[in-house]
Design a protein around this motif. Structure first.
Motif, PDB file in Angstrom:
ATOM      1  N   THR A  90      31.518  37.771  37.586  1.00 43.77           N
ATOM      2  CA  THR A  90      31.092  38.200  36.165  1.00 43.77           C
ATOM      3  C   THR A  90      29.809  37.427  35.735  1.00 43.77           C
ATOM      4  OG1 THR A  90      32.206  36.356  35.543  1.00 43.77           O
ATOM      5  CG2 THR A  90      33.522  38.117  35.368  1.00 43.77           C
ATOM      6  N   GLY A 178      43.011  46.144  32.929  1.00 40.00           N
ATOM      7  CA  GLY A 178      42.355  45.019  32.222  1.00 40.00           C
ATOM      8  C   GLY A 178      41.580  45.773  31.091  1.00 40.00           C
ATOM      9  N   ARG A 182      41.431  43.996  26.879  1.00 35.57           N
ATOM     10  CA  ARG A 182      40.235  43.355  26.549  1.00 35.57           C
ATOM     11  C   ARG A 182      40.021  42.668  25.277  1.00 35.57           C
ATOM     12  NH1 ARG A 182      36.066  47.681  27.222  1.00 35.57           N
ATOM     13  NH2 ARG A 182      36.188  47.796  29.550  1.00 35.57           N
ATOM     14  N   ARG A 288      35.326  41.819  35.412  1.00 38.92           N
ATOM     15  CA  ARG A 288      35.830  40.891  34.632  1.00 38.92           C
ATOM     16  C   ARG A 288      37.367  41.555  33.882  1.00 38.92           C
ATOM     17  NH1 ARG A 288      38.167  39.610  30.088  1.00 38.92           N
ATOM     18  NH2 ARG A 288      38.416  41.946  29.724  1.00 38.92           N
ATOM     19  N   ILE A 291      39.772  41.042  36.789  1.00 40.16           N
ATOM     20  CA  ILE A 291      40.255  39.891  36.787  1.00 40.16           C
ATOM     21  C   ILE A 291      41.197  39.459  35.842  1.00 40.16           C
ATOM     22  CG2 ILE A 291      39.610  37.031  36.552  1.00 40.16           C
ATOM     23  CD1 ILE A 291      36.680  37.664  37.850  1.00 40.16           C
ATOM     24  N   GLN A 292      41.015  39.996  34.762  1.00 40.40           N
ATOM     25  CA  GLN A 292      42.022  39.762  33.724  1.00 40.40           C
ATOM     26  C   GLN A 292      43.387  40.629  33.857  1.00 40.40           C
ATOM     27  OE1 GLN A 292      40.854  39.812  29.960  1.00 40.40           O
ATOM     28  NE2 GLN A 292      42.721  40.057  28.894  1.00 40.40           N
ATOM     29  N   LEU A 295      45.488  38.650  36.315  1.00 45.91           N
ATOM     30  CA  LEU A 295      46.449  37.867  35.225  1.00 45.91           C
ATOM     31  C   LEU A 295      47.629  38.557  34.648  1.00 45.91           C
ATOM     32  CD1 LEU A 295      47.012  34.961  33.783  1.00 45.91           C
ATOM     33  CD2 LEU A 295      45.440  35.662  31.972  1.00 45.91           C
ATOM     34  N   GLU A 320      44.992  31.997  34.896  1.00 42.17           N
ATOM     35  CA  GLU A 320      44.340  31.637  33.331  1.00 42.17           C
ATOM     36  C   GLU A 320      43.051  30.787  33.523  1.00 42.17           C
ATOM     37  OE1 GLU A 320      47.621  29.790  31.574  1.00 42.17           O
ATOM     38  OE2 GLU A 320      48.272  31.662  30.546  1.00 42.17           O
ATOM     39  N   LYS A 322      40.984  30.997  36.156  1.00 40.38           N
ATOM     40  CA  LYS A 322      39.990  32.215  36.574  1.00 40.38           C
ATOM     41  C   LYS A 322      39.531  32.928  35.393  1.00 40.38           C
ATOM     42  CE  LYS A 322      39.306  35.245  40.440  1.00 40.38           C
ATOM     43  NZ  LYS A 322      39.898  36.012  41.505  1.00 40.38           N
ATOM     44  N   VAL A 323      40.198  33.362  34.731  1.00 42.23           N
ATOM     45  CA  VAL A 323      39.988  34.253  33.539  1.00 42.23           C
ATOM     46  C   VAL A 323      39.188  33.632  32.656  1.00 42.23           C
ATOM     47  CG1 VAL A 323      40.692  35.841  31.583  1.00 42.23           C
ATOM     48  CG2 VAL A 323      41.936  35.617  33.822  1.00 42.23           C
ATOM     49  N   GLU A 324      39.283  32.222  32.369  1.00 37.59           N
ATOM     50  CA  GLU A 324      38.656  31.496  31.285  1.00 37.59           C
ATOM     51  C   GLU A 324      37.391  31.418  31.852  1.00 37.59           C
ATOM     52  OE1 GLU A 324      40.634  28.317  29.489  1.00 37.59           O
ATOM     53  OE2 GLU A 324      38.619  27.493  28.781  1.00 37.59           O
ATOM     54  N   ASN A 327      35.163  34.504  31.885  1.00 37.57           N
ATOM     55  CA  ASN A 327      34.920  35.191  30.450  1.00 37.57           C
ATOM     56  C   ASN A 327      33.766  34.116  30.008  1.00 37.57           C
ATOM     57  OD1 ASN A 327      36.623  37.211  30.457  1.00 37.57           O
ATOM     58  ND2 ASN A 327      38.044  36.162  28.952  1.00 37.57           N
TER      59      ASN A 327
END
Lengths: 390, 439
Positions: A90, A178, A182, A288, A291-292, A295, A320, A322-324, A327
């Motif tokens: 990302t 995803g 968003r 991105r 990845i979301q 999750l 979680e 990973k997503v954070e 982002n």
């Protein structure tokens, strides 16, 4: 064709490299200078390709030396980009120049194409060097410093082709999901990217068209001036005036060519890079979203399957994070990218305007001096008449 | 056929003539296309001519078919000496074909004059945005100016201005066509074929005319070329300017998503629109410049016409001299009895026997009469020829000065146009640059 890297005689001084490279952030702390030059053609039985010489100068401790010289081909750049995208899905990776130009090219390797590509490749590497995170990427270091055989063996490491293909298929399926979940700020970001992409593409087309029209104008002007010269040969009284006009037109023609070359240096490559950036950005958004989605699918699985609850919860925890991370990385890089974009666009168009001002100033001076010479002549003539009055 | 006498028909009205003592100077200080002439020319101090309007008309032509044409209003004003006020004295409508008739008449009756040309019948040397349609308002407007220019040129010519048919063209609306045709000028015109023949066969034309013909060919060729390329340059320049206009729209749309950059983009876009639209006026001005060059392109043809007339007269003279020489020789042979030249009479004499002394005397007498006549004709042709050369060359010198003056002015006005274009460019781009740097 690799050359040894420790030649003390460098043709480009760091000072000249500073002029070539546009600093993005922290210009005072720049400690990695990269130039790309000397394209060379290589012919083998299977293929023909071009390599570029890459010279790196650095004061960083983690580099074994302060200067490196290697040769790389386009494929190597592609590999590097792929690795960076893999490592930082990302982050906004700088774009590479296109593999092929779609229209108007007969040979794959004509001089203009190679030169444009060379400049773009240099930009690519310097942008990476200026990026706070990417600049420390290991593959990047290898790219800049390894000899040919070292690079080949390094490339063979990492996930194989099949596993990478499998990942891509899954990724496409996930990215659709995803999009739906968003968060707001990324919706805005996506909206921006879509519109920006439209507009920058149009601006790219318009700028290329302007260049083309100017080239055709300059071609006609080149024929226009000499006709006045031809005419002057059959005239007596008018000869000087005609010659003057011919000379003015020629000078304006040269000024046009200078304007064109300024445009192709300052504006066109910048606009085109941002066209490629906009494609890149859409890819970043997708990643991105993927990845979301990973999750989200695990969360959904947890809701419906009571079994393996613990395992899923653990996995969800990791995802979680990973997503954070993803982002946050994107958000930070987005701000940085926007800031750079504004500066780049601003200076590109300001320079283009400057080129036009300079062009008109030159032409103005030419015609004004012609006009002055004509009025002076007229005054000379009339003052000559006076003494003869009877 | 005898060539027409080199004198205008009748005399202009007293009012006009009183203004002209001897030949008025033809120098013009103002560029063609303006309505008032107020300097050296006495005649023009008395009178102002303008082609002030153009109007679309429909009517029936010679074959009783409906046609559309444009009519032009010609207004003549006489200017009061003392206070400079002008009073409208005549106003009438004419169409292009009547101008052509007038010019053709002038060509026949003033073959030693470089007769001013008419504006083009059809639009040529157009660049893409300009219409080639004769009914297009821009074309009609430029033609109106061209026709006015033509009338002013004729009116300021020391000899042509006194012509009665010209005067009637300005003052007598009805019946003018009949009046011109009654002069029978069409019959007096030299046939094209005759002229071509003379051009090829003349042995000793005046060297100056040969050079002049060469010059007029060169002038025509170079101006055509120049106008063609100028049209292409105009086309390209139009393209450069107009494409910039696209920036305006895109910048404006882009500014909607930008916060800091938005205002700068928007206002820069506005300047791009200004830049793009500025080309229309610039190229319209250039079109007037092109018209000035076109006038001299057509003048080249008028120059050639004078050269052709000279060649025709010279050829006529040479033929007459040749004829006279052959008659003289025949006479001599008959008188002395020697036969050196071939003649039908000689052949028949050989075949059918000698002629009687009386017959021979009769023939000699006829020949002597013919020789006498021939010598007189030759004398007058020689005189005519020399007069023609003298008068023609005087007008050619006048024309040369006019040409040099006008073309120099035109070239200078071209420079002025370029300067204005550059200044506008500097201003627009300076404004745009400021917007960009504030983004």
């Amino acid at each position: 064709m690799d050359m040894n890297s420790f030649s003390p005689m460098m043709p480009t001084s760091p000072l000249s490299m500073i002029n070539q490279v546009k600093f993005e952030d922290e210009p005072d702390l720049k400690d990695l200078f990269i130039t790309v030059d000397e394209p060379e053609s290589h012919v083998t039985t299977i293929e023909t390709f071009i390599t570029y010489r890459i010279i790196t100068k650095t004061s960083r401790g983690e580099f074994d030396s302060s200067e490196f010289e290697v040769r790389r081909r386009y494929q190597d750049f592609l590999w590097l980009k792929g690795k960076l995208e893999e490592a930082h899905p990302t982050l906004i990776i700088p774009p590479l120049p296109e593999k092929f130009i779609v229209k108007g090219m007969v040979e794959r390797f004509n001089d203009d194409f190679i030169e444009t590509r060379r400049k773009a490749l240099q930009k690519f590497l310097n942008r990476i060097a200026d990026h706070p995170t990417l600049t420390f990427n290991e593959d990047f270091k290898v790219f800049l410093t390894a000899q040919a055989w070292e690079l080949s063996s390094h490339k063979k490491q990492g996930p194989g082709l099949l596993s990478r293909m499998g990942q891509t298929v899954r990724a496409v399926a996930l990215s659709m999901r995803g999009v739906k979940s968003r968060p707001e700020e990324f919706m805005e970001m996506n909206n921006f990217i879509e519109i920006f992409s439209q507009k920058i593409n149009l601006i790219d087309k318009i700028s290329q068209r302007i260049y083309k029209e100017e080239r055709e104008y300059s071609d006609e002007m080149r024929e226009y001036g000499p006709i006045h010269l031809l005419w002057s040969a059959s005239e007596e009284d008018l000869a000087d005036t005609l010659k003057g006009v011919a000379s003015c037109i020629d000078k304006c023609c040269k000024a046009t060519e200078k304007r064109m070359s300024g445009l192709s240096e300052a504006l066109l490559p910048v606009v085109h890079e941002y066209v490629l950036y906009s494609e890149m950005l859409m890819g970043v958004m997708k990643r991105r979203d993927q990845i979301q989605a990973e999750l989200d699918s695990k969360v959904e699985a947890l809701m419906y399957k009571k079994a393996d609850a613990d395992l899923l919860t653990e996995e969800i925890g990791k995802l979680e994070d990973k997503v954070e991370c993803a982002n946050n990385a994107l958000k930070a890089d987005w701000e940085r990218w926007k800031h750079n974009m504004q500066n780049d666009i601003k200076s590109a168009f300001t320079e283009a305007a400057e080129e036009n001002i300079h062009y008109y100033e030159q032409c103005l001076a030419t015609w004004e001096s012609f006009l002055a010479s004509q009025t002076d002549l007229h005054m000379e003539e009339t003052s000559e008449d006076k003494p003869e009055a009877h | 056929q005898q060539p027409a006498p080199l004198e205008p028909l009748g005399h202009p009205d007293a009012g006009l003539q009183s203004a002209v003592g001897e030949e008025a100077e033809g120098a013009r200080d103002e560029s063609p296309g303006e309505g008032t002439m107020t300097e050296n020319n006495f005649w023009l101090k008395k009178i102002e001519i303008s082609v002030s309007e153009a109007e679309k008309r429909t009517g029936r032509n010679a074959m009783n078919m409906q046609e559309t044409y444009t009519a032009y209003l010609i207004e003549t004003r006489s200017v009061e000496h003392t206070d400079g006020q002008s009073v409208l004295t005549d106003s009438l409508w004419r169409r292009y074909s009547e101008f052509e008739l007038l010019r053709n008449y002038l060509l026949v009756y003033y073959p030693h004059i470089v007769v001013p040309p008419l504006p083009e019948k059809r639009a040529e040397f157009v660049w893409h945005k300009l219409s080639a349609d004769n009914m297009d308002p821009d074309f009609v407007e430029r033609r109106r100016i061209g026709l006015e220019n033509f009338l002013l040129r004729v009116a300021s010519h020391p000899i042509l201005c006194r012509d009665k048919i010209f005067y009637l063209f300005l003052t007598q609306e009805g019946n003018w066509k009949e009046t011109v045709n009654e002069t029978g000028f069409q019959l007096k015109a030299d046939s094209r074929l005759k002229a071509l023949n003379a051009t090829f066969r003349v042995k000793n034309p005046d060297k100056r005319f040969t050079e002049l013909k060469h010059y007029s060919d060169e002038l025509q060729s170079v101006i055509s070329h120049l106008l063609r390329v100028r049209a292409r340059v105009a086309d390209r320049l139009y393209g450069v300017y107009k494409v910039h206009g696209n920036y305006g729209r895109v910048f404006s749309e882009w500014s909607a998503i930008e916060k800091e950059m938005g205002d700068g983009l928007q206002s820069a876009g506005h300047h791009m629109d200004v830049y793009a639209s500025s080309i229309d006026d610039i190229l319209e001005d250039e079109e007037h410049y092109a018209d000035q060059l076109k006038e001299y392109l057509f003048y080249a043809e008028a120059l050639r016409a004078v050269c052709r007339k000279h060649e025709l007269m010279q050829y006529d003279l040479e033929m007459a001299a040749q004829d006279l020489a052959s008659k003289k020789q025949q006479c001599e042979e008959l008188a002395t009895g020697t036969v050196r030249t071939f003649s039908l009479k000689g052949m028949t004499t050989k075949l059918f026997g000698q002629e009687t002394p009386e017959q021979r005397e009769a023939r000699i007498k006829v020949l002597e009469e013919q020789i006498n006549e021939g010598e007189q004709q030759l004398k007058s042709k020689n005189l005519e020829g020399r007069e023609f050369v003298k008068n023609a060359w005087a007008d050619i010198e006048r024309f040369k000065e006019q040409k040099n003056h006008d073309l120099k002015e035109a070239l200078i006005s071209y420079a002025v146009m370029q300067i204005s274009m550059c200044k506008k460019g500097i201003q627009v781009w300076t404004n745009a640059k400021e917007c960009f740097s504030k983004m």
